[in-house]
Scaffold this motif. Sequence first.
Motif, PDB file in Angstrom:
ATOM      1  N   ASP A  78      10.324  15.097 -14.241  1.00  7.40           N
ATOM      2  CA  ASP A  78      11.779  15.273 -14.257  1.00  7.40           C
ATOM      3  C   ASP A  78      12.512  14.201 -13.454  1.00  7.40           C
ATOM      4  OD1 ASP A  78      11.259  15.991 -11.633  1.00  7.40           O
ATOM      5  OD2 ASP A  78      12.013  18.042 -11.816  1.00  7.40           O
ATOM      6  N   GLY A  79      11.777  13.222 -12.877  1.00 10.72           N
ATOM      7  CA  GLY A  79      12.396  12.105 -12.179  1.00 10.72           C
ATOM      8  C   GLY A  79      12.541  12.279 -10.674  1.00 10.72           C
ATOM      9  N   ARG A  80      12.155  13.436 -10.149  1.00 10.99           N
ATOM     10  CA  ARG A  80      12.257  13.657  -8.701  1.00 10.99           C
ATOM     11  C   ARG A  80      11.035  13.087  -7.992  1.00 10.99           C
ATOM     12  NH1 ARG A  80      12.621  19.435  -7.163  1.00 10.99           N
ATOM     13  NH2 ARG A  80      11.002  19.608  -8.722  1.00 10.99           N
ATOM     14  N   VAL A  81      11.262  12.494  -6.837  1.00  7.63           N
ATOM     15  CA  VAL A  81      10.160  11.996  -6.025  1.00  7.63           C
ATOM     16  C   VAL A  81       9.492  13.188  -5.350  1.00  7.63           C
ATOM     17  CG1 VAL A  81       9.525  10.581  -4.037  1.00  7.63           C
ATOM     18  CG2 VAL A  81      11.243   9.756  -5.652  1.00  7.63           C
ATOM     19  N   ILE A  82       8.195  13.335  -5.564  1.00  4.45           N
ATOM     20  CA  ILE A  82       7.434  14.453  -5.014  1.00  4.45           C
ATOM     21  C   ILE A  82       6.964  14.128  -3.600  1.00  4.45           C
ATOM     22  CG2 ILE A  82       5.367  15.859  -5.261  1.00  4.45           C
ATOM     23  CD1 ILE A  82       5.536  15.293  -8.287  1.00  4.45           C
ATOM     24  N   THR A  83       6.405  12.925  -3.420  1.00  8.20           N
ATOM     25  CA  THR A  83       5.912  12.519  -2.115  1.00  8.20           C
ATOM     26  C   THR A  83       5.786  11.008  -2.066  1.00  8.20           C
ATOM     27  OG1 THR A  83       4.254  13.011  -0.400  1.00  8.20           O
ATOM     28  CG2 THR A  83       3.428  12.656  -2.638  1.00  8.20           C
ATOM     29  N   ALA A  84       5.590  10.495  -0.865  1.00 11.10           N
ATOM     30  CA  ALA A  84       5.370   9.069  -0.657  1.00 11.10           C
ATOM     31  C   ALA A  84       4.390   8.922   0.499  1.00 11.10           C
ATOM     32  CB  ALA A  84       6.677   8.366  -0.342  1.00 11.10           C
ATOM     33  N   TYR A  85       3.486   7.968   0.370  1.00 10.92           N
ATOM     34  CA  TYR A  85       2.478   7.772   1.405  1.00 10.92           C
ATOM     35  C   TYR A  85       1.942   6.360   1.340  1.00 10.92           C
ATOM     36  CZ  TYR A  85      -0.707   8.646  -2.531  1.00 10.92           C
ATOM     37  OH  TYR A  85      -1.354   8.590  -3.731  1.00 10.92           O
ATOM     38  N   LYS A  86       1.193   5.958   2.379  1.00 10.66           N
ATOM     39  CA  LYS A  86       0.527   4.663   2.406  1.00 10.66           C
ATOM     40  C   LYS A  86      -0.964   4.889   2.254  1.00 10.66           C
ATOM     41  CE  LYS A  86       2.928   1.035   4.616  1.00 10.66           C
ATOM     42  NZ  LYS A  86       2.856   0.014   5.646  1.00 10.66           N
ATOM     43  N   ASN A  87      -1.587   4.109   1.378  1.00 10.40           N
ATOM     44  CA  ASN A  87      -3.024   4.196   1.178  1.00 10.40           C
ATOM     45  C   ASN A  87      -3.481   2.906   0.514  1.00 10.40           C
ATOM     46  OD1 ASN A  87      -5.667   4.841   0.699  1.00 10.40           O
ATOM     47  ND2 ASN A  87      -5.236   6.675  -0.498  1.00 10.40           N
ATOM     48  N   ALA A  88      -4.394   2.203   1.149  1.00 13.62           N
ATOM     49  CA  ALA A  88      -4.884   0.939   0.611  1.00 13.62           C
ATOM     50  C   ALA A  88      -5.934   1.145  -0.476  1.00 13.62           C
ATOM     51  CB  ALA A  88      -5.469   0.079   1.732  1.00 13.62           C
ATOM     52  N   ASP A  89      -6.455   2.358  -0.607  1.00 12.19           N
ATOM     53  CA  ASP A  89      -7.495   2.646  -1.585  1.00 12.19           C
ATOM     54  C   ASP A  89      -6.856   3.082  -2.908  1.00 12.19           C
ATOM     55  OD1 ASP A  89      -9.797   3.252  -2.942  1.00 12.19           O
ATOM     56  OD2 ASP A  89     -10.159   5.123  -1.873  1.00 12.19           O
ATOM     57  N   PHE A  90      -6.728   2.155  -3.845  1.00 10.62           N
ATOM     58  CA  PHE A  90      -6.098   2.465  -5.128  1.00 10.62           C
ATOM     59  C   PHE A  90      -7.040   3.211  -6.061  1.00 10.62           C
ATOM     60  CE2 PHE A  90      -2.850   0.488  -3.316  1.00 10.62           C
ATOM     61  CZ  PHE A  90      -2.147  -0.520  -3.962  1.00 10.62           C
ATOM     62  N   LYS A  91      -8.314   3.214  -5.763  1.00 12.99           N
ATOM     63  CA  LYS A  91      -9.269   3.945  -6.595  1.00 12.99           C
ATOM     64  C   LYS A  91      -9.002   5.441  -6.555  1.00 12.99           C
ATOM     65  CE  LYS A  91     -12.835   0.489  -6.063  1.00 12.99           C
ATOM     66  NZ  LYS A  91     -14.120   0.152  -5.471  1.00 12.99           N
ATOM     67  N   ASP A 131       0.804  -1.231   0.000  1.00 11.76           N
ATOM     68  CA  ASP A 131       0.000   0.000   0.000  1.00 11.76           C
ATOM     69  C   ASP A 131       0.835   1.279   0.000  1.00 11.76           C
ATOM     70  OD1 ASP A 131      -2.218  -1.661   0.078  1.00 11.76           O
ATOM     71  OD2 ASP A 131      -2.345  -1.584   2.257  1.00 11.76           O
ATOM     72  N   VAL A 132       2.141   1.189  -0.266  1.00 15.36           N
ATOM     73  CA  VAL A 132       2.978   2.381  -0.356  1.00 15.36           C
ATOM     74  C   VAL A 132       2.874   2.948  -1.766  1.00 15.36           C
ATOM     75  CG1 VAL A 132       5.341   3.280  -0.307  1.00 15.36           C
ATOM     76  CG2 VAL A 132       4.563   1.710   1.465  1.00 15.36           C
ATOM     77  N   HIS A 133       2.657   4.255  -1.847  1.00 15.96           N
ATOM     78  CA  HIS A 133       2.589   4.977  -3.113  1.00 15.96           C
ATOM     79  C   HIS A 133       3.767   5.944  -3.159  1.00 15.96           C
ATOM     80  CE1 HIS A 133      -1.901   4.316  -3.872  1.00 15.96           C
ATOM     81  NE2 HIS A 133      -1.643   3.711  -2.729  1.00 15.96           N
ATOM     82  N   VAL A 134       4.447   6.012  -4.296  1.00 16.60           N
ATOM     83  CA  VAL A 134       5.526   6.973  -4.509  1.00 16.60           C
ATOM     84  C   VAL A 134       5.165   7.767  -5.752  1.00 16.60           C
ATOM     85  CG1 VAL A 134       7.985   7.276  -4.981  1.00 16.60           C
ATOM     86  CG2 VAL A 134       7.235   5.425  -3.473  1.00 16.60           C
ATOM     87  N   VAL A 135       5.110   9.088  -5.618  1.00 17.93           N
ATOM     88  CA  VAL A 135       4.733   9.956  -6.731  1.00 17.93           C
ATOM     89  C   VAL A 135       6.000  10.600  -7.277  1.00 17.93           C
ATOM     90  CG1 VAL A 135       3.323  11.905  -7.488  1.00 17.93           C
ATOM     91  CG2 VAL A 135       2.502  10.389  -5.668  1.00 17.93           C
ATOM     92  N   VAL A 136       6.254  10.382  -8.582  1.00 16.02           N
ATOM     93  CA  VAL A 136       7.462  10.863  -9.238  1.00 16.02           C
ATOM     94  C   VAL A 136       7.074  11.865 -10.328  1.00 16.02           C
ATOM     95  CG1 VAL A 136       9.518  10.180 -10.539  1.00 16.02           C
ATOM     96  CG2 VAL A 136       8.593   8.649  -8.794  1.00 16.02           C
TER      97      VAL A 136
END
Length: 110
Positions: free
Chosen positions: A82-95, A74-79
């Motif tokens: 330009d290839g930089r990681v913007i944020t990371a979070y846990k969320n089980a709701d993929f919708k 459930d870890v999400h990484v938003v890139v």
Amino acid sequence: MPQQLQPRETTFEVPLTQHARKRMQQRGLSDIDIQTVIQFGRKVKIKAAQHHVMGRREVKHFAPLGFNFSALQDVHVVVAADGRVITAYKNADFKSIRHQAGCARHRPQN
């Protein structure tokens, strides 16, 4: 015969924004966790960013190959583009990541 998955032999440097570094610290995620999700997680392109998601299916898929990713489920990484990681979070709701893309008929009219 199933194809063997080879992890990267060396870790790769993932450029992080200050926001991403702060959120990782708050959420107990390490650089290795982020690299693992980017390398093995599902990729979903939304607008200008790409979401890398380690879901239940990915954890289950890689388990027979000797990878235990259950702690990263459930870890999400938003890139950014330009290839930089913007944020990371846990969320089980993929919708929720699908809704962010939105379609024109559901966007408010200006």
